[in-house]
Design a protein around this motif. Structure first.
Motif: not given
Length: 282
Positions: A25-27, A36-37, A142-144
Motif C-alpha cells: 500500500v502506497r500513499a 510505502d508499506t 502494488d502498482d495499480e
C-alpha cells in the motif's frame, strides 16, 4: 443452529473492526510518498460501511502533529443498506466524523500539509497505527491506482451474462428492453441489470454532469429521464478503468429502486436502499 452470515457481518457494524492486508500500500501527497508499506490494515470505524487504510506510524515518511485548528464540524449522513440492516454512515460522510476515540492529526511533508488527515486510534489492537483520510492522498495497491476507497475483502462483485427478457419502464414509458443483459451481483446490493446501449431509449434521456467513482467498477456517468422527478440520474454507465468490470464497460444500468423492472414477464419489487430517492448517488 445455522447462522446467516450476512447478519453476522451487518451485526458487527456498530463495532470498530480491522483486517490485515497482504497488499503493498502506497500513499502520496503533493508528489511526495507518505507511506510505502506491506503492513497496512483495513479499518472500519463503528457504523462505517467502507474501510480506510491504517498504516504503521513508524513507516510514515511524514511528520504527524496535533491538528492545527479545531476540527470542522462534519455532517453525519445516516443510511441503511436495507430495511433490516443497522443504521450506518453514508460513505460520503467526511473523514472528520469519527465514531471512536482517538487523536486527530495533521500530516506534514516537506512541501505540503494535509490538515486533519490522520487519526491515531485509541485502541490496543491498533496501537502503533494511524488511519489516513483516503480523499487526502493518492493511493496505489502494488502498482495499480485505487479510487473511492480501499476494496473490502468481504465484498464481492460477480457479473454473469443472461438471456432473460428484461424491460425497464418509468411511469408507463419503456426506457429499455433487452435479452442480452449482464447481471451484476454485489454484496448487500440488489442485482443490477446492465443493458447494451442499443437496447436503451437514449433518445428519451439526457446525459447529466453527475460523476461518481466505485473502487470495484470505475467512474460512472449518468443519464436523466426528464419526464419524471424519479428519473433524475436514474441510469449510469462505467468507464474502462478496471479490467475486473470489463463485462459491463459501456453498458447502461438503471436504479431498480426507482423504475419498473420486469424480468421474464414478472414485475420485480422495488428494493429499499440508499438510492431509493433521486437525490442519493451511486
Amino acid at each position: 443452529m445455522a447462522i446467516k452470515l450476512s447478519e453476522v457481518i451487518l451485526g458487527a457494524f456498530p463495532q470498530l473492526r480491522y483486517e490485515p492486508t497482504a497488499k503493498r500500500v502506497r500513499a502520496s501527497l503533493g508528489g511526495n510518498t507518505v507511506v510505502d508499506t506491506i503492513h497496512a490494515r483495513l479499518v472500519w470505524e463503528p457504523r462505517r460501511i467502507t474501510p480506510i487504510f491504517a498504516v504503521p506510524e513508524a513507516e510514515l515518511r511524514a511528520e504527524l502533529v496535533p491538528a492545527g485548528g479545531p476540527t470542522a464540524d462534519v455532517a453525519e449522513l445516516p443510511v441503511k443498506l436495507s430495511a433490516d440492516s443497522p443504521p450506518s454512515l453514508d460513505p460520503r460522510t467526511g473523514f472528520g466524523r469519527h465514531t471512536t476515540t482517538g487523536e486527530q492529526l495533521d500530516v506534514v511533508t516537506g512541501t505540503t500539509t494535509a490538515p486533519g488527515a490522520a487519526f491515531r486510534l485509541d485502541d490496543p489492537e491498533l496501537a502503533g497505527y494511524v488511519v489516513l483520510d483516503f480523499a487526502a492522498f493518492q493511493w496505489r495497491e502494488d502498482d495499480e491506482e485505487i479510487i473511492g476507497h480501499p476494496r473490502d475483502p468481504f465484498h464481492r462483485v460477480d457479473i454473469r451474462a443472461s438471456s432473460l427478457d428484461v424491460e425497464v419502464s418509468l411511469e408507463g414509458v419503456t426506457l429499455a428492453s433487452t435479452n442480452g443483459a449482464q447481471l451484476l451481483y454485489e454484496t448487500f446490493l440488489p442485482v443490477r441489470y446492465y443493458i447494451p446501449p442499443g437496447d436503451v431509449r437514449l433518445d428519451l434521456m439526457e446525459e447529466s454532469r453527475t460523476r461518481t467513482v466505485c473502487p470495484y467498477k470505475g467512474e460512472a456517468r449518468y443519464w436523466t429521464y426528464p419526464g419524471s422527478e424519479s428519473g433524475r440520474n436514474v441510469a449510469w454507465s462505467y468507464d474502462r478503468r478496471f479490467r475486473d468490470a470489463a463485462q459491463i464497460h459501456g453498458l447502461i444500468s438503471f436504479f431498480n429502486e426507482r423504475v419498473d423492472l420486469t424480468v421474464d414477464g414478472v414485475l420485480q419489487p422495488r428494493p429499499v436502499t440508499p438510492w431509493s430517492r433521486p437525490q442519493a448517488r451511486a
